[in-house]
Design a protein around this motif. Structure first.
Motif, PDB file in Angstrom:
ATOM      1  N   HIS A  48       6.525  -1.858 -27.119  1.00 40.46           N
ATOM      2  CA  HIS A  48       6.727  -2.731 -25.954  1.00 40.46           C
ATOM      3  C   HIS A  48       8.187  -2.733 -25.499  1.00 40.46           C
ATOM      4  CE1 HIS A  48       2.672  -4.063 -26.671  1.00 40.46           C
ATOM      5  NE2 HIS A  48       2.990  -4.513 -27.868  1.00 40.46           N
ATOM      6  N   GLY A  49       8.828  -1.566 -25.551  1.00 39.28           N
ATOM      7  CA  GLY A  49      10.198  -1.433 -25.080  1.00 39.28           C
ATOM      8  C   GLY A  49      11.268  -1.932 -26.043  1.00 39.28           C
ATOM      9  N   GLU A  50      10.890  -2.380 -27.210  1.00 38.53           N
ATOM     10  CA  GLU A  50      11.835  -2.871 -28.225  1.00 38.53           C
ATOM     11  C   GLU A  50      11.866  -1.893 -29.401  1.00 38.53           C
ATOM     12  OE1 GLU A  50      13.674  -5.605 -27.901  1.00 38.53           O
ATOM     13  OE2 GLU A  50      12.687  -6.563 -26.212  1.00 38.53           O
ATOM     14  N   MET A  51      12.987  -1.865 -30.107  1.00 43.48           N
ATOM     15  CA  MET A  51      13.113  -0.989 -31.272  1.00 43.48           C
ATOM     16  C   MET A  51      12.834  -1.768 -32.554  1.00 43.48           C
ATOM     17  SD  MET A  51      16.452   1.274 -30.506  1.00 43.48           S
ATOM     18  CE  MET A  51      16.065   2.976 -30.591  1.00 43.48           C
ATOM     19  N   TYR A  52      12.112  -1.105 -33.451  1.00 44.64           N
ATOM     20  CA  TYR A  52      11.763  -1.679 -34.751  1.00 44.64           C
ATOM     21  C   TYR A  52      12.044  -0.667 -35.843  1.00 44.64           C
ATOM     22  CZ  TYR A  52       9.252  -5.313 -32.220  1.00 44.64           C
ATOM     23  OH  TYR A  52       8.926  -6.365 -31.392  1.00 44.64           O
ATOM     24  N   VAL A  53      12.279  -1.164 -37.034  1.00 48.18           N
ATOM     25  CA  VAL A  53      12.412  -0.314 -38.207  1.00 48.18           C
ATOM     26  C   VAL A  53      11.446  -0.834 -39.266  1.00 48.18           C
ATOM     27  CG1 VAL A  53      14.389  -1.604 -39.162  1.00 48.18           C
ATOM     28  CG2 VAL A  53      14.008   0.756 -39.858  1.00 48.18           C
TER      29      VAL A  53
END
Length: 112
Positions: A48-53
Motif C-alpha cells: 500500500h505504498g509503504e515500506m516494511y521489513v
C-alpha cells in the motif's frame, strides 16, 4: 583538506542500511515503539505504498525474545537505524515465496 572516506560516501538512512544488512546478513539495531530492538532483516518490501521489513527479533530492550518468529516492522516506525555488526543465518521460518511479497519485494536474503 580532509579526504572523503568510503564511509563518508556511503548512502545513509534506513533503506540503504536495510539493503546492506540483507545483502551482508548483518543485524540492525533501532528504536521501535520507544524500545530498542536488534533485528535480523530478511526482506524489504512495499505494501500500500509503504515500506516494511520482515525480520527475526534478536533482542528487545536487551533481552532475547521468548520465541523465534518472523515479525513485520513498518520502516517508518524504525528510528536510529544502524548496522549492529553481528552476522546472522537466514531463518528457516522465512518463506520468500509467500504471496504477500509477490511483486512487492525490494531485497531479500538468499535462502537455500
Amino acid at each position: 583538506m580532509k579526504q572523503p572516506s568510503d564511509d563518508d560516501q556511503a548512502p545513509a538512512g534506513p533503506v540503504p542500511t536495510m539493503f546492506e544488512a540483507i545483502v551482508r546478513l548483518i543485524t540492525v539495531s533501532a528504536t521501535y515503539n520507544r524500545g530498542s530492538v536488534t533485528i535480523a532483516p530478511h526482506i524489504l518490501y512495499t505494501r500500500h505504498g509503504e515500506m516494511y521489513v520482515d525480520a527475526v527479533t534478536v533482542e528487545r530492550d536487551g533481552k532475547p525474545p521468548r520465541e523465534v518468529k518472523i515479525g513485520t516492522f513498518k520502516l517508518d516506525g524504525l528510528k536510529d537505524v544502524r548496522l549492529a555488526g553481528k552476522s546472522f543465518v537466514p531463518n528457516a521460518l522465512f518463506e520468500p515465496a509467500d504471496e504477500k511479497y509477490a511483486g512487492n519485494s525490494l531485497m531479500a536474503v538468499e535462502t537455500r
